[in-house]
Design an enzyme around this catalytic site. Structure first.
Site, PDB file in Angstrom:
ATOM      1  N   TYR A 154       0.819  -1.135   0.100  1.00  0.00           N
ATOM      2  CA  TYR A 154       0.151  -0.161  -0.017  1.00  0.00           C
ATOM      3  C   TYR A 154       0.938   1.281  -0.010  1.00  0.00           C
ATOM      4  O   TYR A 154       0.485   2.255  -0.647  1.00  0.00           O
ATOM      5  CB  TYR A 154      -0.864   0.069   1.159  1.00  0.00           C
ATOM      6  CG  TYR A 154      -2.376  -1.145   0.846  1.00  0.00           C
ATOM      7  CD1 TYR A 154      -2.995  -0.549   0.031  1.00  0.00           C
ATOM      8  CD2 TYR A 154      -2.270  -2.046   1.528  1.00  0.00           C
ATOM      9  CE1 TYR A 154      -4.229  -1.554  -0.441  1.00  0.00           C
ATOM     10  CE2 TYR A 154      -3.255  -3.304   1.157  1.00  0.00           C
ATOM     11  CZ  TYR A 154      -4.244  -2.949   0.300  1.00  0.00           C
ATOM     12  OH  TYR A 154      -5.168  -3.810   0.121  1.00  0.00           O
ATOM     13  N   GLN A 186     -15.223   1.963  -6.302  1.00  0.00           N
ATOM     14  CA  GLN A 186     -14.604   1.121  -5.752  1.00  0.00           C
ATOM     15  C   GLN A 186     -13.089   1.364  -5.432  1.00  0.00           C
ATOM     16  O   GLN A 186     -12.403   0.719  -4.866  1.00  0.00           O
ATOM     17  CB  GLN A 186     -14.813  -0.226  -6.613  1.00  0.00           C
ATOM     18  CG  GLN A 186     -16.386  -0.656  -6.485  1.00  0.00           C
ATOM     19  CD  GLN A 186     -16.476  -2.078  -7.407  1.00  0.00           C
ATOM     20  OE1 GLN A 186     -16.284  -2.901  -7.496  1.00  0.00           O
ATOM     21  NE2 GLN A 186     -16.693  -1.294  -8.767  1.00  0.00           N
ATOM     22  N   ASN A 187     -12.808   2.509  -6.236  1.00  0.00           N
ATOM     23  CA  ASN A 187     -11.380   2.735  -6.419  1.00  0.00           C
ATOM     24  C   ASN A 187     -10.777   3.400  -4.978  1.00  0.00           C
ATOM     25  O   ASN A 187     -11.452   4.113  -4.406  1.00  0.00           O
ATOM     26  CB  ASN A 187     -11.126   3.750  -7.717  1.00  0.00           C
ATOM     27  CG  ASN A 187     -11.514   2.920  -8.764  1.00  0.00           C
ATOM     28  OD1 ASN A 187     -11.477   1.808  -8.940  1.00  0.00           O
ATOM     29  ND2 ASN A 187     -11.429   3.782  -9.839  1.00  0.00           N
ATOM     30  N   HIS A 208     -14.703   1.310  -0.778  1.00  0.00           N
ATOM     31  CA  HIS A 208     -13.647   0.356  -0.542  1.00  0.00           C
ATOM     32  C   HIS A 208     -12.556   1.030   0.261  1.00  0.00           C
ATOM     33  O   HIS A 208     -11.344   0.440   0.368  1.00  0.00           O
ATOM     34  CB  HIS A 208     -13.072  -0.231  -1.793  1.00  0.00           C
ATOM     35  CG  HIS A 208     -13.865  -1.372  -2.138  1.00  0.00           C
ATOM     36  ND1 HIS A 208     -13.651  -1.917  -3.593  1.00  0.00           N
ATOM     37  CD2 HIS A 208     -15.020  -1.995  -1.810  1.00  0.00           C
ATOM     38  CE1 HIS A 208     -14.772  -3.001  -3.596  1.00  0.00           C
ATOM     39  NE2 HIS A 208     -15.576  -2.770  -2.749  1.00  0.00           N
ATOM     40  N   THR A 252     -15.729  -1.420 -14.429  1.00  0.00           N
ATOM     41  CA  THR A 252     -15.745  -2.698 -13.272  1.00  0.00           C
ATOM     42  C   THR A 252     -16.091  -3.876 -13.942  1.00  0.00           C
ATOM     43  O   THR A 252     -16.762  -4.044 -14.640  1.00  0.00           O
ATOM     44  CB  THR A 252     -16.569  -2.056 -12.074  1.00  0.00           C
ATOM     45  OG1 THR A 252     -16.489  -3.283 -11.063  1.00  0.00           O
ATOM     46  CG2 THR A 252     -17.834  -1.832 -12.405  1.00  0.00           C
ATOM     47  N   SER A 253     -15.357  -4.966 -13.445  1.00  0.00           N
ATOM     48  CA  SER A 253     -15.380  -6.543 -13.915  1.00  0.00           C
ATOM     49  C   SER A 253     -16.649  -6.992 -13.420  1.00  0.00           C
ATOM     50  O   SER A 253     -17.029  -8.298 -13.948  1.00  0.00           O
ATOM     51  CB  SER A 253     -14.283  -7.330 -13.416  1.00  0.00           C
ATOM     52  OG  SER A 253     -14.312  -7.260 -12.188  1.00  0.00           O
ATOM     53  N   ASN A 307     -17.642  -0.477 -20.545  1.00  0.00           N
ATOM     54  CA  ASN A 307     -16.637  -1.270 -20.423  1.00  0.00           C
ATOM     55  C   ASN A 307     -16.035  -1.493 -21.559  1.00  0.00           C
ATOM     56  O   ASN A 307     -16.495  -1.303 -22.737  1.00  0.00           O
ATOM     57  CB  ASN A 307     -16.999  -2.564 -19.704  1.00  0.00           C
ATOM     58  CG  ASN A 307     -15.843  -3.086 -18.864  1.00  0.00           C
ATOM     59  OD1 ASN A 307     -14.619  -3.599 -19.341  1.00  0.00           O
ATOM     60  ND2 ASN A 307     -16.114  -3.483 -17.602  1.00  0.00           N
TER      61      ASN A 307
HETATM   62  P1  OAD Z   1     -11.045  -5.185 -11.943  1.00  0.00           P
HETATM   63  O1  OAD Z   1      -9.697  -5.108 -12.364  1.00  0.00           O
HETATM   64  O2  OAD Z   1     -11.796  -6.298 -11.465  1.00  0.00           O
HETATM   65  O3  OAD Z   1     -12.039  -4.985 -13.643  1.00  0.00           O
HETATM   66  C1  OAD Z   1     -11.522  -3.694 -14.265  1.00  0.00           C
HETATM   67  C2  OAD Z   1     -12.450  -3.461 -15.181  1.00  0.00           C
HETATM   68  O4  OAD Z   1     -12.180  -2.430 -16.266  1.00  0.00           O
HETATM   69  C3  OAD Z   1     -12.598  -4.687 -16.325  1.00  0.00           C
HETATM   70  O5  OAD Z   1     -13.944  -4.905 -16.580  1.00  0.00           O
HETATM   71  C4  OAD Z   1     -11.865  -3.962 -17.798  1.00  0.00           C
HETATM   72  O6  OAD Z   1     -12.268  -4.731 -18.877  1.00  0.00           O
HETATM   73  C5  OAD Z   1     -12.050  -2.723 -17.699  1.00  0.00           C
HETATM   74  N1  OAD Z   1     -11.493  -1.759 -18.125  1.00  0.00           N
HETATM   75  C6  OAD Z   1      -9.940  -1.825 -18.365  1.00  0.00           C
HETATM   76  N2  OAD Z   1      -9.507  -0.573 -18.694  1.00  0.00           N
HETATM   77  C7  OAD Z   1     -10.532   0.341 -19.119  1.00  0.00           C
HETATM   78  C8  OAD Z   1     -10.995   1.155 -19.789  1.00  0.00           C
HETATM   79  N3  OAD Z   1      -9.818   2.173 -20.510  1.00  0.00           N
HETATM   80  N4  OAD Z   1     -12.190   1.869 -19.982  1.00  0.00           N
HETATM   81  C9  OAD Z   1     -13.193   1.005 -19.668  1.00  0.00           C
HETATM   82  N5  OAD Z   1     -12.892  -0.102 -19.025  1.00  0.00           N
HETATM   83  C10 OAD Z   1     -12.003  -0.565 -18.863  1.00  0.00           C
HETATM   84  O7  OAD Z   1     -11.536  -3.841 -11.125  1.00  0.00           O
HETATM   85  P2  OAD Z   1     -12.781  -3.668 -10.258  1.00  0.00           P
HETATM   86  O8  OAD Z   1     -14.120  -4.171 -11.013  1.00  0.00           O
HETATM   87  O9  OAD Z   1     -12.730  -2.252  -9.978  1.00  0.00           O
HETATM   88  O10 OAD Z   1     -11.126  -4.282  -3.940  1.00  0.00           O
HETATM   89  O11 OAD Z   1     -12.481  -4.316  -8.839  1.00  0.00           O
HETATM   90  C11 OAD Z   1     -13.324  -4.505  -7.943  1.00  0.00           C
HETATM   91  C12 OAD Z   1     -12.409  -4.578  -6.502  1.00  0.00           C
HETATM   92  O12 OAD Z   1     -11.606  -5.771  -6.705  1.00  0.00           O
HETATM   93  C13 OAD Z   1     -11.479  -3.676  -6.382  1.00  0.00           C
HETATM   94  O13 OAD Z   1     -12.160  -2.386  -5.614  1.00  0.00           O
HETATM   95  C14 OAD Z   1     -10.642  -4.170  -5.392  1.00  0.00           C
HETATM   96  C15 OAD Z   1     -10.371  -5.484  -5.957  1.00  0.00           C
HETATM   97  O14 OAD Z   1      -9.976  -6.557  -5.287  1.00  0.00           O
HETATM   98  C16 OAD Z   1     -10.357  -4.213  -2.916  1.00  0.00           C
HETATM   99  O15 OAD Z   1      -9.198  -4.008  -3.110  1.00  0.00           O
HETATM  100  C17 OAD Z   1     -11.152  -4.447  -1.750  1.00  0.00           C
END
Ligand code: OAD
Length: 239
Positions: free
Chosen positions: A61, A96-97, A114, A182-183, A207
């Site tokens: 971190y 979530q960021n 988060h 977000t995924s 996305n």
């Molecule tokens: P992920 O890394 O799981 O997903 C990122 C998403 O962003 C994916 O679906 C990509 O396709 C999409 N992506 C990437 N680049 C992009 C762009 N330029 N434009 C549009 N979309 C794009 O991240 P999160 O869904 O945020 O939690 O993950 C959720 C949580 O999992 C995070 O907050 C974190 C992690 O573990 C904690 O740390 C508690």
């Protein structure tokens, strides 16, 4: 007017994930080369991992906090802030960021469900405080002065995200729900689209590719956050 929305939109909930910060140079978690490709989340992002190897968790971190100095908000952060400022109704931003790019992009309100990289939490006095330096097991709480009781103010796996009551109330009352970058893997955020639909809201996903929950959205806009958020914000502000 946005296609598929035949009523005046008054209350928007906008959820962002790591994809909104990707074009600023911050790694996502699950894309190729993402943070969880090189680190096992269970070795970093759980209370048990912190108890087992605090030095590793502090290092992870500290490095991510320092990285914030090398990045800047991108057009998607700025356009979301513009929507919040100029939309005549309400725009509730929940992210979530744990970075601060929404704030630096000008967002007047950001709900960090988060937690935040630039906050530490004291396990002795339970106070959370702004944190800009590096921390380790010997760091003292600036409030109660307890040594060795500080942890990153990040919601780890197995913990309950912040402000869930507020978020759920916003979802119950929104008429448009938008998720950007977000995924759809991590709950409860991955379930927000279903909660918004149950409340009768229109739902739009932005996305680069299909997410785990794409099929629950009425509209998918496939592309980069910077370009897709710009178009959507322009449509919403033109109404
Ligand atoms: P992920 O890394 O799981 O997903 C990122 C998403 O962003 C994916 O679906 C990509 O396709 C999409 N992506 C990437 N680049 C992009 C762009 N330029 N434009 C549009 N979309 C794009 O991240 P999160 O869904 O945020 O939690 O993950 C959720 C949580 O999992 C995070 O907050 C974190 C992690 O573990 C904690 O740390 C508690």
């Amino acid at each position: 007017m946005i296609a598929g929305v035949d009523y005046p939109v008054e209350r928007i909930v906008l959820l962002t994930g790591a994809g909104v910060s990707a074009e600023s140079g911050l790694s996502t978690f699950r894309d190729s080369g993402g943070l969880w490709e090189n680190h096992d989340p269970m070795e970093i992002a759980t209370p048990e991992a912190f108890a087992r190897d605090p030095a590793l968790v502090y290092r992870f971190y500290n490095a991510r906090r320092n990285q914030l100095q090398q990045v800047a908000p991108n057009a998607a952060h700025c356009d979301i802030a513009r929507l919040q400022a100029e939309f005549p109704g309400e725009v509730f931003l929940v992210t979530q960021n744990v970075d601060d790019l929404h704030e630096r992009g000008g967002s007047p309100q950001v709900c960090h469900m988060h937690g935040e990289l630039q906050r530490m939490l004291c396990l002795a006095c339970r106070e959370s405080f702004t944190a800009r330096q590096d921390y380790d097991s010997s760091s003292r709480c600036p409030g109660c002065r307890a040594p060795g009781a500080l942890r990153p103010d990040i919601v780890w796996f197995g913990e309950i995200p912040y402000q869930m009551d507020t978020i759920e109330s916003q979802l119950r009352n929104c008429d448009l729900f938008i998720a950007v970058g977000t995924s759809g893997v991590v709950y409860p955020a991955a379930g927000f689209v279903r909660q918004a639909r149950a409340a009768g809201a229109m739902t739009i996903e932005i996305n680069r590719e299909a997410s785990e929950v794409s099929s629950f959205f009425q509209q998918q806009r496939c592309g980069c956050a910077t370009s897709e958020v710009r178009s959507l914000v322009e449509e919403l502000l033109a109404d």
